[in-house]
Enzyme design. Sequence first.
Site, PDB file in Angstrom:
ATOM      1  N   GLY A   1       0.403  -1.501  -0.409  1.00 29.53           N
ATOM      2  CA  GLY A   1       0.320  -0.127  -0.007  1.00 29.53           C
ATOM      3  C   GLY A   1       0.687   1.072  -0.079  1.00 29.53           C
TER       4      GLY A   1
ATOM      5  N   HIS B   1       1.332   2.074 -13.691  1.00 31.72           N
ATOM      6  CA  HIS B   1       2.073   1.508 -14.559  1.00 31.72           C
ATOM      7  C   HIS B   1       3.764   1.779 -14.314  1.00 31.72           C
ATOM      8  CE1 HIS B   1       2.789  -2.322 -16.652  1.00 31.72           C
ATOM      9  NE2 HIS B   1       3.814  -1.672 -17.526  1.00 31.72           N
TER      10      HIS B   1
ATOM     11  N   GLU C   1      -8.667  -3.305 -22.900  1.00 31.97           N
ATOM     12  CA  GLU C   1      -7.070  -3.672 -23.110  1.00 31.97           C
ATOM     13  C   GLU C   1      -5.528  -3.550 -21.528  1.00 31.97           C
ATOM     14  OE1 GLU C   1      -3.798  -3.415 -27.018  1.00 31.97           O
ATOM     15  OE2 GLU C   1      -5.524  -2.287 -27.164  1.00 31.97           O
TER      16      GLU C   1
ATOM     17  N   GLN D   1       9.031   7.935  -7.970  1.00 35.66           N
ATOM     18  CA  GLN D   1       8.000   8.892  -9.153  1.00 35.66           C
ATOM     19  C   GLN D   1       6.704   8.712  -8.406  1.00 35.66           C
ATOM     20  OE1 GLN D   1       9.318  11.292 -10.879  1.00 35.66           O
ATOM     21  NE2 GLN D   1      11.439  10.765  -9.095  1.00 35.66           N
TER      22      GLN D   1
END
Length: 193
Positions: free
Chosen positions: A13, A114, A148, A178
């Site tokens: 987390g 991601h 997707e 980041q």
Amino acid sequence: MQKNIVILISGGGSNMAAIAHAAVQGRWAERFNARVAAVISNKPEAGGLKIARGLGIATAAVDHREFAAREDFDAALSREIDKHAPALVVLAGFMRILTPGFVAHYAGRLINIHPSLLPAFPGLHTHRRALEAGCKVAGVTVHQVTTELDHGPILAQAVVPILPDDDAAALAARVLTQEHRIYAQAIEGWLAG
């Protein structure tokens, strides 16, 4: 109207905690009438649930291992999420591939982070793959979720240089710093826009 944010996690987390802290520091409640309303995990043992409870955020677990079909899990997860009337559902290290029905239910209000500069390296093992490909930079992408995997409109990206002595773990650690920065920024931009 209150803008409730529901964060989905599978592990420790750290991104969720960074978002929750940014919400307080950035005064999202006053500026956008927004709050982190709940943190939900597919793993009852996820360490992030304890962190969320410590921050005073409601938590729940919907164990994916208790469902024979992915659709059944997603339906149960949706029921838990919808208890909080979410304006935004944030995937923060949520390691499940979601069904088209789930994605459609939250269309326009479902975002993911991601650890690559999408469209490069969707899926798993992104840092190792970037190193193997000889990339000079890596990074992180916040994007809207579509059916997707690791595609959808990009909301924010940050670039991280690949250093000569990097291995996947060292690169992952720099990318994570980041992630913590840009995920909260992207959510704030979504709330403001």
